[in-house]
Design a protein around this motif. Structure first.
Motif, PDB file in Angstrom:
ATOM      1  N   VAL A 103     -12.877  50.513   8.098  1.00 17.51           N
ATOM      2  CA  VAL A 103     -13.782  50.189   9.192  1.00 17.51           C
ATOM      3  C   VAL A 103     -13.501  51.097  10.385  1.00 17.51           C
ATOM      4  O   VAL A 103     -12.368  51.546  10.581  1.00 17.51           O
ATOM      5  N   SER A 105     -14.490  50.370  14.314  1.00 20.24           N
ATOM      6  CA  SER A 105     -15.043  49.299  15.140  1.00 20.24           C
ATOM      7  C   SER A 105     -14.848  49.623  16.620  1.00 20.24           C
ATOM      8  O   SER A 105     -13.719  49.844  17.072  1.00 20.24           O
ATOM      9  N   TYR A 107     -14.684  48.801  20.612  1.00 22.83           N
ATOM     10  CA  TYR A 107     -14.258  47.675  21.437  1.00 22.83           C
ATOM     11  C   TYR A 107     -13.896  48.164  22.829  1.00 22.83           C
ATOM     12  O   TYR A 107     -13.750  49.374  23.061  1.00 22.83           O
ATOM     13  N   TRP A 125     -16.029  42.952  21.740  1.00 24.01           N
ATOM     14  CA  TRP A 125     -15.853  43.391  20.350  1.00 24.01           C
ATOM     15  C   TRP A 125     -16.841  42.672  19.448  1.00 24.01           C
ATOM     16  O   TRP A 125     -17.057  41.474  19.586  1.00 24.01           O
ATOM     17  N   ASP A 127     -16.937  41.326  16.220  1.00 21.62           N
ATOM     18  CA  ASP A 127     -16.059  40.967  15.104  1.00 21.62           C
ATOM     19  C   ASP A 127     -16.793  40.941  13.771  1.00 21.62           C
ATOM     20  O   ASP A 127     -16.216  41.302  12.736  1.00 21.62           O
ATOM     21  N   ALA A 130     -16.790  44.372  12.261  1.00 21.26           N
ATOM     22  CA  ALA A 130     -15.447  44.753  11.813  1.00 21.26           C
ATOM     23  C   ALA A 130     -15.049  44.017  10.540  1.00 21.26           C
ATOM     24  O   ALA A 130     -14.535  44.625   9.594  1.00 21.26           O
TER      25      ALA A 130
END
Length: 137
Positions: A103, A105, A107, A125, A127, A130
């Motif tokens: 991943v 991701s 943030y 974030w 989630d 992710a």
């Protein structure tokens, strides 16, 4: 240390899995945490979050960050860090057996200061993105 230097040192310690033991020198005792993500909905202290990050690096042992921005808003006593988390679940300890999935991701951390230490941090974030990337959702 300046607020900028403190935030930078905290960010590095937190993101490399030092846990609360490695982060607490930069924070007020009892520093709070918030994040509008289901994966962290029960996490309300910065200590718990720092330890959560440390734990994440067990199932995702190659977890690392790429910092994309870091700025101090001196008037508001706030430092903002933007980054990408990169990692692959190859270790045990996740919600499922190792998936081998990777991943990236995005943030951000918004670190609020009281004096020379962090008193609160908000994480922004996604989630769901992710967790899907790692094969956890």
């Amino acid at each position: 240390m300046t607020q900028y230097e403190t935030a930078k040192a905290f960010f590095e310690a937190c993101e490399t899995g030092k846990g609360w033991q490695g982060c607490k020198t930069y924070c007020h005792e009892g520093a709070t945490f918030s994040c509008q993500a289901d994966a962290l909905r029960q996490t309300t202290t910065l200590a718990a979050y720092a330890d959560w990050m440390k734990g994440l690096l067990t199932p995702v042992p190659d977890g690392r960050y790429k910092l994309t921005g870091f700025a101090l808003d001196y008037a508001r006593g706030t430092v903002v860090a933007a980054a990408e988390f990169h990692g692959t679940q190859t270790g045990e300890g996740g919600p499922v057996a190792p998936t081998g999935k990777s991943v990236v991701s995005d943030y951000a951390y918004i670190m609020q200061f009281d004096g020379d230490k962090i008193s609160h941090m908000t994480k922004i974030w996604n989630d769901v993105h992710a967790l899907r990337g790692l094969g956890w959702a």
